[in-house]
Design an enzyme around this catalytic site. Structure first.
Site, PDB file in Angstrom:
ATOM      1  N   LYS A  49     -38.755  16.505-147.186  1.00 22.21           N
ATOM      2  CA  LYS A  49     -38.192  15.426-146.356  1.00 22.21           C
ATOM      3  C   LYS A  49     -37.854  14.221-147.230  1.00 22.21           C
ATOM      4  O   LYS A  49     -36.796  13.601-147.075  1.00 22.21           O
ATOM      5  CB  LYS A  49     -39.169  15.076-145.228  1.00 22.21           C
ATOM      6  CG  LYS A  49     -39.246  16.182-144.184  1.00 22.21           C
ATOM      7  CD  LYS A  49     -40.408  16.065-143.224  1.00 22.21           C
ATOM      8  CE  LYS A  49     -40.470  17.320-142.347  1.00 22.21           C
ATOM      9  NZ  LYS A  49     -41.635  17.392-141.464  1.00 22.21           N
ATOM     10  N   GLN A  93     -46.948  13.907-140.204  1.00 21.82           N
ATOM     11  CA  GLN A  93     -46.848  15.346-140.447  1.00 21.82           C
ATOM     12  C   GLN A  93     -47.955  16.087-139.678  1.00 21.82           C
ATOM     13  O   GLN A  93     -49.140  15.787-139.850  1.00 21.82           O
ATOM     14  CB  GLN A  93     -46.943  15.630-141.954  1.00 21.82           C
ATOM     15  CG  GLN A  93     -46.730  17.075-142.330  1.00 21.82           C
ATOM     16  CD  GLN A  93     -45.309  17.587-142.025  1.00 21.82           C
ATOM     17  OE1 GLN A  93     -44.325  16.872-142.214  1.00 21.82           O
ATOM     18  NE2 GLN A  93     -45.204  18.805-141.541  1.00 21.82           N
ATOM     19  N   ASP A 116     -39.310  11.947-134.777  1.00 20.24           N
ATOM     20  CA  ASP A 116     -39.647  13.345-134.478  1.00 20.24           C
ATOM     21  C   ASP A 116     -39.487  13.638-132.984  1.00 20.24           C
ATOM     22  O   ASP A 116     -39.484  14.809-132.582  1.00 20.24           O
ATOM     23  CB  ASP A 116     -41.102  13.626-134.878  1.00 20.24           C
ATOM     24  CG  ASP A 116     -41.199  14.511-136.103  1.00 20.24           C
ATOM     25  OD1 ASP A 116     -40.202  15.163-136.449  1.00 20.24           O
ATOM     26  OD2 ASP A 116     -42.289  14.538-136.705  1.00 20.24           O
TER      27      ASP A 116
END
Ligand code: NAD
Length: 282
Positions: A49, A93, A116
């Site tokens: 990422k 994460q 997200d």
């Protein structure tokens, strides 16, 4: 002949377009990642990422917390990033280590920075048909279907898996695109029967070779979200070679859904930066 849905190629194209758009915008979006512990797979995803950020002109900040970090200490980090006007997007994460209250962490992320799309406010917007940030993996899949001009409206889509990062938002996106959607999960009776009716079959279960040719309608489009290790190799949920003889189109693993997830994260981060710039301009 089966069509291979090349997520790597599609994502490279999207990233290049995004790089140009960011360059022209005069904005410098910034993404913060939070990783807890030292799970090698999570570390690899976060590295990928950050690399994508660099490729498109997004700044990135990595917060690393030890595996013993408490829910409170992770919440502290998230609150600091929420308050930092230099940060446009926040990504925690997952999975977080056992004992950490993941729901509280997700709920603490500012919905305006939740690139997200896991925050209940963003999930709610998605399910009410007015998406703001919709989660990266399913959104990337919709982009890939569009890239290959695969029609969705009126098609029967069947999803295996009901997680908040894949199965549920995938169902909302497909429904918003006028598909007829079924979600299957670990308690579904006769999953093969359900999957066999799919024009578009999406598997997000996390079990190697879970999807066999007998579960696939001839000519179906098969999207493989799974990432599994089998005999030291990375494989999806789908028995790729065997299912390729039945499907009309299929995503490979690696090189299918994964790169699309990352491209979408970059697009969401740029969108967050644009919206925050508009907000601060009044
Ligand atoms: P998860 O563990 O949260 O969810 C798995 C789902 O599978 C659950 O809803 C469960 O009900 C269902 N399931 C389990 N066993 C089943 C069975 N026998 N029959 C039917 N359903 C069953 O996982 P997740 O986060 O949704 O991830 C799923 C897979 O996708 C994993 O392999 C993960 O690594 C991968 N993944 C890939 C990407 C990507 O970008 N490629 C992104 C997210 C997740």
């Amino acid at each position: 002949m089966v069509t291979i849905l090349d997520g790597k190629k599609c994502s490279e194209k999207r990233l290049e377009l995004l790089r140009e758009e960011i360059e022209d915008s005069g904005l410098y979006p910034r993404l913060a990642t939070v990783i807890v512990g030292n799970d090698p797979a999570s570390q690899m995803y976060v590295r990928m990422k950050h690399r994508a950020c660099e490729q498109v002109g997004i700044g990135s900040v990595g917060i690393e917390l030890p595996s013993g970090a408490t829910t409170e200490s992770i919440l502290d980090a998230v609150r600091r990033l929420n308050a930092d006007s230099d940060i446009n997007g926040i990504l925690v994460q997952l999975p977080l280590p056992k004992g950490v209250d993941t729901e509280r962490i997700i709920d603490a992320i500012s919905p305006a920075k939740d690139v997200d799309g896991y925050h209940p406010e963003n999930m709610g917007l998605l399910f009410s048909g007015k998406p703001r940030f919709s989660s990266c993996t399913p959104t990337g899949i919709m982009t890939l279907l569009a890239e290959y001009k695969i029609p969705v409206a009126g098609k029967r889509a069947v999803i295996a898996g009901r997680s908040i990062d894949v199965g549920r938002p995938m169902a909302a996106l497909l429904l918003n695109a006028d598909a007829t959607v079924t979600i299957c999960h670990s308690r579904t009776k006769d999953i093969a029967e359900e999957l066999k009716r799919a024009d578009i079959l999406i598997s997000a279960v996390g079990k190697a070779h879970f999807i066999t040719p007998g579960m696939v309608k001839p000519g179906a489009v098969v999207i493989d979200v799974g990432i599994n290790q089998l005999d030291g190799k990375l494989v999806g949920d789908v028995d790729f070679a065997a299912v390729s003889t039945v499907a009309s189109a299929i995503t490979p693993v690696p090189g299918g859904v994964g790169p699309m997830t990352i491209a979408t994260l970059m697009e969401n981060t740029y969108r967050a930066a644009k919206e925050q710039a508009c907000g601060s301009a009044g």
